[in-house]
Motif scaffolding. Structure first.
Motif, mmCIF file in Angstrom:
data_model
loop_
_atom_site.group_PDB
_atom_site.id
_atom_site.type_symbol
_atom_site.label_atom_id
_atom_site.label_comp_id
_atom_site.label_asym_id
_atom_site.label_seq_id
_atom_site.Cartn_x
_atom_site.Cartn_y
_atom_site.Cartn_z
ATOM 1 N N TRP B 83 -51.957 17.979 -0.552
ATOM 2 C CA TRP B 83 -53.091 18.286 -0.141
ATOM 3 C C TRP B 83 -54.590 17.279 -0.422
ATOM 4 C CZ3 TRP B 83 -53.589 18.988 5.182
ATOM 5 C CH2 TRP B 83 -52.802 20.044 5.545
ATOM 6 N N PHE B 86 -54.480 13.955 -0.049
ATOM 7 C CA PHE B 86 -54.986 14.071 1.503
ATOM 8 C C PHE B 86 -56.702 13.271 2.111
ATOM 9 C CE2 PHE B 86 -56.245 16.451 5.741
ATOM 10 C CZ PHE B 86 -55.867 15.205 6.783
ATOM 11 N N LYS B 90 -57.650 10.482 2.894
ATOM 12 C CA LYS B 90 -57.534 10.386 4.424
ATOM 13 C C LYS B 90 -59.262 10.637 5.062
ATOM 14 C CE LYS B 90 -53.863 8.763 5.601
ATOM 15 N NZ LYS B 90 -53.653 7.691 5.652
ATOM 16 N N LEU B 91 -59.876 12.149 4.315
ATOM 17 C CA LEU B 91 -60.942 12.991 4.611
ATOM 18 C C LEU B 91 -62.326 12.311 3.790
ATOM 19 C CD1 LEU B 91 -60.031 16.414 6.120
ATOM 20 C CD2 LEU B 91 -59.835 14.341 7.200
ATOM 21 N N GLY B 92 -62.080 11.743 2.728
ATOM 22 C CA GLY B 92 -63.071 10.864 2.623
ATOM 23 C C GLY B 92 -63.929 11.907 1.466
ATOM 24 N N PHE B 93 -63.128 12.334 0.829
ATOM 25 C CA PHE B 93 -63.846 13.915 0.106
ATOM 26 C C PHE B 93 -63.591 12.807 -1.429
ATOM 27 C CE2 PHE B 93 -62.434 17.280 2.739
ATOM 28 C CZ PHE B 93 -63.855 17.901 2.753
ATOM 29 N N LEU B 105 -54.987 25.643 0.441
ATOM 30 C CA LEU B 105 -54.082 24.619 1.300
ATOM 31 C C LEU B 105 -53.170 24.784 1.101
ATOM 32 C CD1 LEU B 105 -56.298 21.407 1.994
ATOM 33 C CD2 LEU B 105 -55.391 23.348 3.825
ATOM 34 N N ILE B 108 -50.617 27.568 2.319
ATOM 35 C CA ILE B 108 -50.244 27.560 3.973
ATOM 36 C C ILE B 108 -48.372 27.603 4.280
ATOM 37 C CG2 ILE B 108 -49.829 25.574 6.156
ATOM 38 C CD1 ILE B 108 -52.495 26.827 4.932
ATOM 39 N N SER B 110 -44.700 26.277 5.589
ATOM 40 C CA SER B 110 -44.030 25.543 6.985
ATOM 41 C C SER B 110 -43.933 24.562 5.697
ATOM 42 C CB SER B 110 -45.465 25.585 8.310
ATOM 43 O OG SER B 110 -44.724 23.893 8.945
ATOM 44 N N LYS B 112 -42.344 21.985 7.406
ATOM 45 C CA LYS B 112 -42.057 20.571 8.211
ATOM 46 C C LYS B 112 -43.247 20.247 7.733
ATOM 47 C CE LYS B 112 -41.118 19.180 12.677
ATOM 48 N NZ LYS B 112 -39.956 18.648 13.933
ATOM 49 N N LEU B 113 -44.147 21.166 7.892
ATOM 50 C CA LEU B 113 -45.569 20.367 7.691
ATOM 51 C C LEU B 113 -46.309 19.659 5.998
ATOM 52 C CD1 LEU B 113 -49.035 20.190 8.319
ATOM 53 C CD2 LEU B 113 -49.174 22.401 6.897
ATOM 54 N N ASN B 116 -43.694 16.207 6.749
ATOM 55 C CA ASN B 116 -44.958 15.715 7.841
ATOM 56 C C ASN B 116 -46.096 14.914 7.069
ATOM 57 O OD1 ASN B 116 -42.824 15.718 9.590
ATOM 58 N ND2 ASN B 116 -44.417 16.854 10.629
ATOM 59 N N LEU B 117 -46.351 16.813 6.212
ATOM 60 C CA LEU B 117 -48.230 16.024 5.136
ATOM 61 C C LEU B 117 -47.834 14.186 4.279
ATOM 62 C CD1 LEU B 117 -50.842 15.870 4.541
ATOM 63 C CD2 LEU B 117 -50.553 17.657 3.524
ATOM 64 N N ARG B 119 -45.063 12.259 4.252
ATOM 65 C CA ARG B 119 -44.537 10.878 5.187
ATOM 66 C C ARG B 119 -45.817 10.111 5.699
ATOM 67 N NH1 ARG B 119 -41.473 12.129 10.355
ATOM 68 N NH2 ARG B 119 -43.069 12.458 10.864
ATOM 69 N N PHE B 120 -46.843 11.222 6.033
ATOM 70 C CA PHE B 120 -48.076 11.050 6.459
ATOM 71 C C PHE B 120 -48.348 10.020 4.978
ATOM 72 C CE2 PHE B 120 -52.861 11.953 7.653
ATOM 73 C CZ PHE B 120 -52.637 11.060 8.318
#
Lengths: 221, 221
Positions: B83, B86, B90-93, B105, B108, B110, B112-113, B116-117, B119-120
């Motif tokens: 996270w 990420f 991705k979010l520019g922090f 975060l 959380i 999951s 699968k989450l 997928n994160l 892999r992303f």
DNA sequence: ATTTATATTTAGGTTTGCCTAAATTAATTA
DNA sequence: TAATTAATTTAGGCAAACCTAAATATAAAT
């Protein structure tokens, strides 16, 4: 300062959603049903939320949100819908898989996170189920969509949303080829059970759907 | 089934991080310090975690993680670091802004989450602070990095991590132009207070940093 | 080896959010 | 309007995670 518990946020969200539909006072039992607790527990929480001036509450008379309560509810809904869109558009989830995860993510506290996520997604107006995403001020476009079950024949309709969000229902739509943006036409309605015969644009494919299904599909002209 | 509370996960993570350093039994007070609660509350929780067989615990003798406990801790750390990456990539922090958000975060739930994160993000091996990201089996490359304070003169070093993650410290590094990947050289050390004089590759710029700062910067040859 | 200091645990109590059972109010039906 | 039913609230209690104060065990110092 602006910190409310997971549970409080869920109650506020439930009240918001209920008052959206019925557009009046929301009852204890309705809330209990949604947040899945005993009615007595709901009463406890209503007293607490009332003390915090997030709802207007009088014994036996139902509740409604105050402005602050509504703001919090809309903030949670905004986050929920942004995260749902993130999960589908960036992480490859399908629309029937995102609800439970977004139920968790919607409680993450960080104003900046929401803003950055919103920007990352391109300030989207709608989530993967066609629900409008409130902006930072809680404003959103309410769709002029209506249930497919109310549609007359002849017109070409575009699917823009769903009412039921349950995975089973969404998977059923997938199987039928019914997705947001798809253009359809009502070919016929059975008077007896109100089931419908619909066709897709650019395809000879025909489809029968029940009244219950049609009620949960939103379309526009 | 595999559901542990927010709080339990934080205790397990704290114990993991402490046993990583001291590599032995972890004490009640050390945990209390990290999770910011009274020692008595830690004792309560240790008894609970012990019953659930997530830690090995004997009164007054400190604790260590069982295999299941370690697995959970590594899962939380994996999520935290994914996270964080990420948020920055991705979010520019910036790297000094992500810790508190990732603390939320990381809980959380999951599987699968997470996959997928991961892999992303391209199955990353390190987070924005240079810490290794455990894979789905909890395995990670432990860096052969060492604190800049231990560095000898002459060699060219690459900054690969930080020990202190506090915003103040990270912002200070930013101001000095010290970032992950930067190549530096130790020009001199003051015997008296162990402060250092360093230079950047491809620049005449010089910099003085204190021993305390150098201790918290990780470098490789 | 005692004494002193520090760490840890136990005891008792709080808050949040939940529960069931009993009491009360409101709504419905006769 | 009275009686019945349904909804809601009150009462009393429980579990999780915290707290302070007191008791006990371990470690350090004389």
């Amino acid at each position: 300062m602006n910190q409310y518990s997971f549970t409080e946020e869920n109650y506020l969200k439930a009240i918001y959603k209920l008052s959206e539909r019925d557009d009046g006072k929301v009852t204890t039992n309705q809330i209990a049903e949604i947040v899945k607790t005993a009615a007595a527990s709901v009463t406890d929480m209503l007293q607490k939320l009332s003390e915090k001036k997030l709802i207007l509450y009088q014994k036996y008379q139902g509740v409604s949100l105050t402005l602050s309560g509504k703001k919090i509810a809309l903030g949670v809904i905004r986050k929920h819908r942004l995260w749902e869109l993130f999960l589908t558009s960036k992480l490859g989830f399908k629309w029937d898989e995102v609800h439970d995860i977004a139920e968790q993510l919607e409680h993450i506290q960080s104003e900046k996170l929401v803003q950055n996520l919103d920007r990352f997604l391109g300030k989207p107006k709608f989530d993967p189920h066609g629900d409008p995403i409130p902006d930072e001020n809680g404003k959103f476009q309410s769709q002029k969509a209506f249930p497919l079950s109310d549609a007359k024949k002849t017109y070409t309709l575009t699917i823009t949303g769903v009412i039921d969000h349950h995975p089973d229902f969404l998977q059923y739509l997938d199987k039928c080829g019914l997705a947001l943006g798809k253009k359809i036409k009502v070919q016929g309605k059975t008077g007896y059970d109100n089931s419908m015969n619909i066709s897709f644009l650019n395809s000879k494919q025909q489809l029968f759907i029940s009244f219950d299904v049609a009620k949960n599909i939103l379309v526009t002209l």
